[in-house]
Design a protein around this motif. Structure first.
Motif, PDB file in Angstrom:
ATOM      1  N   VAL A  64     -40.861  74.839  99.566  1.00  0.00           N
ATOM      2  CA  VAL A  64     -41.233  73.524 100.087  1.00  0.00           C
ATOM      3  C   VAL A  64     -41.955  73.678 101.420  1.00  0.00           C
ATOM      4  O   VAL A  64     -43.024  73.097 101.648  1.00  0.00           O
ATOM      5  N   LEU A 104     -45.867  72.727 102.023  1.00  0.00           N
ATOM      6  CA  LEU A 104     -46.228  71.745 103.048  1.00  0.00           C
ATOM      7  C   LEU A 104     -47.200  72.351 104.058  1.00  0.00           C
ATOM      8  O   LEU A 104     -48.188  71.729 104.436  1.00  0.00           O
ATOM      9  N   ILE A 107     -51.076  71.087 104.915  1.00  0.00           N
ATOM     10  CA  ILE A 107     -51.516  70.652 106.236  1.00  0.00           C
ATOM     11  C   ILE A 107     -52.694  71.479 106.720  1.00  0.00           C
ATOM     12  O   ILE A 107     -53.688  70.957 107.216  1.00  0.00           O
TER      13      ILE A 107
END
Ligand SMILES: Nc1ncnc2c1ncn2[C@@H]1O[C@H](COP(=O)(O)OP(=O)(O)OP(=O)(O)O)[C@@H](O)[C@H]1O
Ligand SMILES: [Mg+2]
Lengths: 379, 311
Positions: free
Chosen positions: A227, A231, A235
């Motif tokens: 995760v 993420l 970004i």
């Protein structure tokens, strides 16, 4: 009762032979020399080492071994099967520059038509073999084999073939190996630096510092690794840097834990206390006593981190979160090949073979190092 | 033997916090002196705080309370770097476990020379080598051993390397924390004799820690018996053997086997039961006879005095 008392003259003092007892016969070896001797005896580890050296050599020089560029596209020569001189004569290797396809139909003729149609009907370069005649409810099976190089009138050889955009896969495979290895080595190095510093400080200073640092690690560990990585990738701009950041953001934790545990154990060992009673300042204790005694573990752990990083990079690229399209890495190459695995298996097989070799070689070597560094293995 | 104190320990306490509310009182109010040139034996069962005492004296741990005076100077007081270094040279330690007390990654030469390196005692490599060779010879090892690694040596040899390391900085006081209890019996005497000889040659003072009385008797001038962080009895070695007063000391003495079948047949082992003590007041450390101290209450004090007078 007195008859049990042994008389004095029954005892003869053993002659002193201290001088000889103190002699040491084995040659003097440092820890590292000793470990290397043991590593050399480990056949598996040595094979792993040789394979890694060869792969590293190819990753560095492979892309320059033919005239093609890793990014140069040419649809004229798209999806060329691999063709390697000399080896092309060994038919089961499948590197003779031909594609084959087996078609089935009611009659032999119909099957042959289908096989020819599969390769665009250019009869001159296609040979057909009848595999089974129709009988009862068994269909006729005909194999069509096309010499693609003759059909496209290409004189040079593509050793690993080309992909759907006509890029040379040999160049791309080694370029990809280079990029994957680079990412993994850099990620492992960063993991090592952060992990050793973090774990070292945590273990050496202990108490409150240790408490806070360990709580931070626990929080990081609590979040599923994937995760965090996904993420991060979302970004950041996709690219080599962001992949490395994503790999290191949680990757250093295992190193930090190992180093902390080791330092906690070592700092209360008597040789460290002895050094302190001699008046050694902290940095001397760290440099001379703690670091040399954890180096073995650091090396082993790094050796296990590298293949894990290669695999994670490949995995991310494979699910489409890795490097952006033109860049070759083992992961993106496998992903490309996966799309046409059934028709053009060679596109995926070569990078898959390379990644498997790297993973296996690193793991065997790391295993061998662990055995070599283990003092209990000393004979 | 001169009666000038080298080390004075007053009300030394070392409490370890092991949890929010739990404290281990490893050392709980020790008072004793160590005279110049003597060997002071410290005995007691495992876990009674002997090592902690030694380590607190040498400042590996900061004392919770109390003072240690070395040559009249407070060891635990605030000091600047050069004064601390002077202490480090004066006081050294020999450790219990010969396998854990030498860094496995260092050559014997570097292990022994560590103190000289830290204190800058040698100017060049040649001098360093010479001094290391001298020290190796002093502890009965071969010069050739300087280039070897600890794992190549036996327990007794390692212990002698540890002694050489301590001697390298010319200390006057050495704390020996059970230096022989991890060694084979046949080697124990060798190391003890070496220590005795060094004491004579270099005028050393020892704090000799052990967990049984048999070897301590042989090496010590005075003996202190510790029980759960407290000193329960302190006397000259002979006096302690002849006239042990505290029941714990008696129990320790009764545990020593002798190679004498007649004695062994009649030897009665005596168990110490702490609840037998007079609990009417807090016991204190009192001088029952000349230089013979026992931890006791006023009632017990009178009783011990009488006991001592009858012998
Ligand atoms: N750093 C520490 N933190 C917490 N407790 C400690 C620490 N060091 C020692 N202790 C505790 O203090 C007590 C005394 O320990 P110490 O090592 O001084 O005993 P010892 O008399 O030397 O025993 P042995 O004969 O086994 O060496 C033990 O209960 C031990 O668990
Ligand atoms: Mg101890």
């Amino acid at each position: 009762m007195d008859n049990h008392k042994p008389s004095k003259d029954l005892f003869v003092p053993v002659e002193k032979q201290e001088g000889e007892a103190e002699k040491l016969s084995r040659p003097s070896l440092s820890f590292w020399q000793d470990s290397f001797v043991r590593l050399r005896k480990n056949v598996g580890a040595m094979i792993g080492l040789v394979v890694l050296i060869l792969l590293a050599f190819m990753a560095i020089f492979g892309p320059y071994m033919n005239q093609y560029d890793a990014y140069e596209q040419d649809l004229q020569r798209a999806k060329m099967p691999p063709k390697i001189p000399v080896l092309e004569n060994i038919s089961w290797l499948g590197v003779d520059g031909t594609l084959s396809s087996i078609k089935e139909a009611e009659t032999v003729e119909a099957a042959r038509e289908k096989a020819l149609a599969r390769f665009g009907g250019d009869e001159e370069t296609i040979t057909t073999n009848v595999l089974t005649e129709p009988s009862g409810d068994q269909l006729a099976r005909v194999e069509g084999i096309q010499d693609v190089y003759a059909a496209k009138e290409i004189e040079t050889n593509f050793w690993f073939g080309t992909d759907s955009l006509g890029r040379d896969l040999w160049t791309r495979a080694w370029e990809g190996t280079r990029i994957s290895l680079f990412i993994a080595l850099l990620a492992a190095l960063i993991d090592m630096v952060i992990g050793v510093a973090y774990g070292g400080i945590s273990g050496y200073y202990g108490g409150r510092v240790d408490n806070i640092l360990q709580r931070i690690i626990e929080i990081l560990v609590g979040i599923p690794n994937l995760v965090v990585v996904i993420l991060m990738i979302l970004i950041l701009e996709p690219g080599i840097t962001s992949i490395i950041i994503a790999l290191t953001i949680t990757g250093w934790i295992s190193m930090a834990r190992i180093v902390r545990g080791q330092v906690l154990k070592l700092k209360n060992m008597e040789f460290v206390l002895a050094s302190k009673t001699l008046g050694a300042p902290d940095n001397r204790v760290l440099r001379k006593h703690l670091v040399p005694n954890v180096t073995g573990l650091i090396v082993i752990n790094t050796m296990f981190t590298i293949p894990a990083a290669i695999f994670l990079e490949a995995f991310l690229s494979f699910i489409g979160l890795g490097l952006p399209t033109p860049i070759a890495s083992l992961g993106t190459l496998i992903n490309d090949g996966f799309d046409s695995l059934q028709i053009y298996p060679y596109i995926m097989i070569f990078p898959a073979l390379i990644i498997s070799l790297i993973m296996i070689a690193f793991n065997i070597l790391a295993d061998g190092l662990r055995d070599a560094f283990d003092p209990k293995m000393r004979e | 033997m001169s009666q000038e104190s080298l080390l004075e320990i007053s009300n030394l306490k070392q409490h370890f916090k092991t949890g929010r509310h739990s404290v281990i009182k490893a050392v709980d109010g020790l008072n004793f002196n160590i005279y110049k040139g003597e060997t002071f034996g410290l005995v007691g069962e495992s876990g009674c705080g002997k090592s902690t005492t030694g380590r607190t004296i040498i400042r590996l741990y900061d004392a919770t309370e109390g003072e240690v005076y070395f040559n009249g100077e407070n060891v635990h007081g605030k000091k600047d770097k050069s004064e601390l270094k002077k202490f480090n040279r004066e006081m050294q330690m020999i450790f219990q476990d010969p396998y854990a007390s030498l860094n496995p990654r260092m050559k014997v030469e570097d292990i022994i020379a560590e103190g000289m390196d830290i204190h800058g005692l040698v100017e060049n490599d040649k001098q360093r080598k010479e001094k290391v060779h001298d020290l190796l010879e002093t502890v009965g090892l071969d010069q050739e051993h300087a280039n070897r690694y600890p794992h190549e040596f036996s327990g007794g040899q390692r212990q002698r390397i540890g002694i050489a390391r301590a001697l390298a900085v010319d200390p006057s006081f050495i704390i020996a924390d059970e230096p022989i209890s991890a060694l084979d019996v046949s080697i124990q005497a060798q190391v003890v004799n070496l220590m005795k000889q060094l004491q004579r040659d270099k005028e050393l003072t020892y704090l000799f820690i052990a967990h049984d009385l048999s070897m301590v008797k042989y090496i010590s001038d005075r003996i202190g018996v510790m029980y759960f962080g407290k000193m329960v009895e302190l006397a000259d070695a002979d006096e302690l053997y002849k006239n042990a007063l505290h029941p714990y000391t008696k129990s320790l003495l009764s545990a020593i086997p002798l190679p004498d079948p007649d004695y062994e047949r009649s030897r009665v082992r005596f168990n110490y039961d702490p609840s037998d003590h007079d609990t009417s007041e807090e016991p204190e450390f009192r001088e029952v006879g000349p230089d013979h101290w026992v931890l006791c209450t006023t009632n017990e004090f009178e009783h011990y005095k009488k006991q001592l007078a009858t012998v």
